[in-house]
Scaffold this active site. Structure first.
Site, PDB file in Angstrom:
ATOM      1  N   ASP A 142       0.841  -1.204   0.000  1.00 34.45           N
ATOM      2  CA  ASP A 142       0.000   0.000   0.000  1.00 34.45           C
ATOM      3  C   ASP A 142       0.876   1.255   0.000  1.00 34.45           C
ATOM      4  OD1 ASP A 142      -2.184   1.650   0.154  1.00 34.45           O
ATOM      5  OD2 ASP A 142      -2.583   1.279   2.275  1.00 34.45           O
ATOM      6  N   LEU A 143       1.392   1.611  -1.185  1.00 33.81           N
ATOM      7  CA  LEU A 143       2.295   2.764  -1.268  1.00 33.81           C
ATOM      8  C   LEU A 143       1.601   4.012  -1.804  1.00 33.81           C
ATOM      9  CD1 LEU A 143       5.497   0.976  -2.650  1.00 33.81           C
ATOM     10  CD2 LEU A 143       4.892   1.491  -0.274  1.00 33.81           C
ATOM     11  N   LYS A 144       0.388   3.878  -2.278  1.00 37.72           N
ATOM     12  CA  LYS A 144      -0.402   5.018  -2.787  1.00 37.72           C
ATOM     13  C   LYS A 144       0.438   5.913  -3.700  1.00 37.72           C
ATOM     14  CE  LYS A 144      -3.716   5.110   1.046  1.00 37.72           C
ATOM     15  NZ  LYS A 144      -3.231   4.042   1.914  1.00 37.72           N
ATOM     16  N   ASP A 174       2.544  10.391  -8.981  1.00 35.98           N
ATOM     17  CA  ASP A 174       3.653  11.206  -9.497  1.00 35.98           C
ATOM     18  C   ASP A 174       3.485  11.292 -11.005  1.00 35.98           C
ATOM     19  OD1 ASP A 174       6.289  12.416  -9.796  1.00 35.98           O
ATOM     20  OD2 ASP A 174       6.781  11.514  -7.854  1.00 35.98           O
ATOM     21  N   ILE A 175       4.472  11.789 -11.712  1.00 37.40           N
ATOM     22  CA  ILE A 175       4.353  11.810 -13.171  1.00 37.40           C
ATOM     23  C   ILE A 175       4.408  10.362 -13.684  1.00 37.40           C
ATOM     24  CG2 ILE A 175       5.277  14.145 -13.429  1.00 37.40           C
ATOM     25  CD1 ILE A 175       7.957  12.809 -14.276  1.00 37.40           C
ATOM     26  N   GLN A 233     -11.242   5.524  13.298  1.00 34.29           N
ATOM     27  CA  GLN A 233     -12.111   5.321  12.135  1.00 34.29           C
ATOM     28  C   GLN A 233     -13.511   5.802  12.505  1.00 34.29           C
ATOM     29  OE1 GLN A 233     -11.188   4.354   9.213  1.00 34.29           O
ATOM     30  NE2 GLN A 233      -9.517   2.861   9.326  1.00 34.29           N
ATOM     31  N   GLY A 238      -6.802  -3.704  10.536  1.00 33.55           N
ATOM     32  CA  GLY A 238      -5.545  -3.486  11.235  1.00 33.55           C
ATOM     33  C   GLY A 238      -5.639  -3.808  12.701  1.00 33.55           C
ATOM     34  N   ARG A 239      -5.909  -2.767  13.500  1.00 37.39           N
ATOM     35  CA  ARG A 239      -5.837  -2.902  14.952  1.00 37.39           C
ATOM     36  C   ARG A 239      -6.693  -3.998  15.581  1.00 37.39           C
ATOM     37  NH1 ARG A 239      -6.338   3.423  15.246  1.00 37.39           N
ATOM     38  NH2 ARG A 239      -7.361   2.855  13.302  1.00 37.39           N
TER      39      ARG A 239
HETATM   40  O1  C5P Z   1      -6.323  -0.362  12.309  1.00 33.69           O
HETATM   41  P1  C5P Z   1      -7.310  -0.184  11.208  1.00 33.69           P
HETATM   42  O2  C5P Z   1      -8.192  -1.386  10.958  1.00 33.69           O
HETATM   43  O3  C5P Z   1      -8.092   1.095  11.305  1.00 33.69           O
HETATM   44  O4  C5P Z   1      -6.375  -0.066   9.893  1.00 33.69           O
HETATM   45  C1  C5P Z   1      -6.885   0.219   8.649  1.00 33.69           C
HETATM   46  C2  C5P Z   1      -5.797   0.213   7.612  1.00 33.69           C
HETATM   47  O5  C5P Z   1      -6.334   0.698   6.374  1.00 33.69           O
HETATM   48  C3  C5P Z   1      -4.598   1.093   7.911  1.00 33.69           C
HETATM   49  O6  C5P Z   1      -3.455   0.462   7.329  1.00 33.69           O
HETATM   50  C4  C5P Z   1      -4.905   2.383   7.183  1.00 33.69           C
HETATM   51  O7  C5P Z   1      -3.745   3.059   6.776  1.00 33.69           O
HETATM   52  C5  C5P Z   1      -5.655   1.865   5.977  1.00 33.69           C
HETATM   53  N1  C5P Z   1      -6.559   2.821   5.350  1.00 33.69           N
HETATM   54  C6  C5P Z   1      -7.623   3.411   6.011  1.00 33.69           C
HETATM   55  N2  C5P Z   1      -8.433   4.300   5.364  1.00 33.69           N
HETATM   56  C7  C5P Z   1      -8.222   4.587   4.094  1.00 33.69           C
HETATM   57  C8  C5P Z   1      -7.166   3.982   3.414  1.00 33.69           C
HETATM   58  C9  C5P Z   1      -6.357   3.093   4.086  1.00 33.69           C
HETATM   59  O8  C5P Z   1      -7.852   3.161   7.168  1.00 33.69           O
HETATM   60  N3  C5P Z   1      -9.024   5.411   3.475  1.00 33.69           N
END
Ligand code: C5P
Length: 256
Positions: A70-72, A75-76, A204, A224-225
């Protein structure tokens, strides 16, 4: 084709040893507890490709778990193509690029992904477009000169991503139904903002449970968490996958 286990665990840390431990715990075989691992900007900037190979080594990859890088990229066109080329050997399942980077940038990324896959004899990484970051609201967009609502802009960018040959987009859970209707059944919709019923939302704001997100039409869920901060990350991942699987079954029945 629906994923067997649609859960991608977001390993958001710069601690290499901790990332390796977590990945080993949730993604090692014989039956991985997740469908894939997501490593993002902070991990990659700190440890680069050698860090990926260390924390997510070949024996774990061999179990079939996916790799979401996930590097998003934004750029050009020439630079984004170079970025895709630079990470191709890591065999990412998904790479993210900003859908608003322009048609030429999207095309450069798509062409380079195909070229590198053919050259290296690997599966082509799937490209996912970032539409409107969920941290932005309508007033942020207005300040940047975009006079659409965040939802309309996300839909516009998802359609641009599809026209540009991307495989799908990252979207918020609230957008799944609209984008599924707009972009068709085969477009990949990968969504963060997932919380199992009763879990802490943290930062979130607009969350959905795994079951709700799968029922709405998500392809894969980024979590994630709720996994990484659980006392037993493996058990947490398994419970979330189970909940998502039920959602998928209900969706299939509803659509039948
Ligand atoms: O810990 P949690 O479940 O909130 O992690 C969500 C993951 O999704 C994180 O890696 C966060 O950077 C990513 N993410 C997000 N919202 C976005 C894009 C990516 O929470 N719009």
């Amino acid at each position: 084709m629906p994923l067997k286990n649609p859960i991608y665990a977001a390993i958001d840390t710069v601690d290499l040893a901790q990332a390796a431990r977590l990945i080993q715990r949730i993604a090692a075989g014989p039956v991985p507890a997740v469908g894939g691992i997501k490593l993002g900007l902070e991990f990659f900037l700190a440890h680069g490709a050698p860090g990926v190979r260390y924390a997510f080594p070949e024996p774990v990859r061999m179990t079939g778990v996916g790799f979401f890088l996930d590097l998003k990229l934004h750029d050009i066109p020439n630079t984004v193509a170079g970025g895709v080329r630079a990470v191709a050997a890591l065999e990412p399942t998904y790479i993210t690029i900003h859908a608003g980077g322009g048609a030429a940038m999207l095309k450069a990324a798509v062409d380079e992904a195909a070229l590198q896959a053919a050259k290296l004899g690997l599966k082509r990484p799937k490209l996912l477009g970032v539409t409107v970051l969920t941290s932005l609201d309508d007033s942020d967009l207005r300040a940047a000169g975009v006079n659409e609502t965040a939802a309309d802009q996300a839909r516009r960018l998802a359609l641009l991503a599809r026209e540009g040959g991307l495989d799908g987009v990252i979207c918020s859970p609230q957008e799944i139904a609209t984008l599924r209707a707009a972009c068709g059944p085969d477009f990949l919709l990968v969504t963060p903002g997932i919380r199992p019923a009763g879990a802490a939302a943290g930062d979130q704001k607009r969350v959905m449970t795994p079951r709700e997100a799968m029922r709405a039409g998500a392809t894969a869920l980024v979590v994630g968490r709720p996994i990484t901060e659980a006392k037993d990350p493996r058990a947490a991942a398994e419970a979330i996958a189970h909940e998502a699987d039920l959602g998928d079954k209900i969706r299939v029945q509803v659509g039948a």
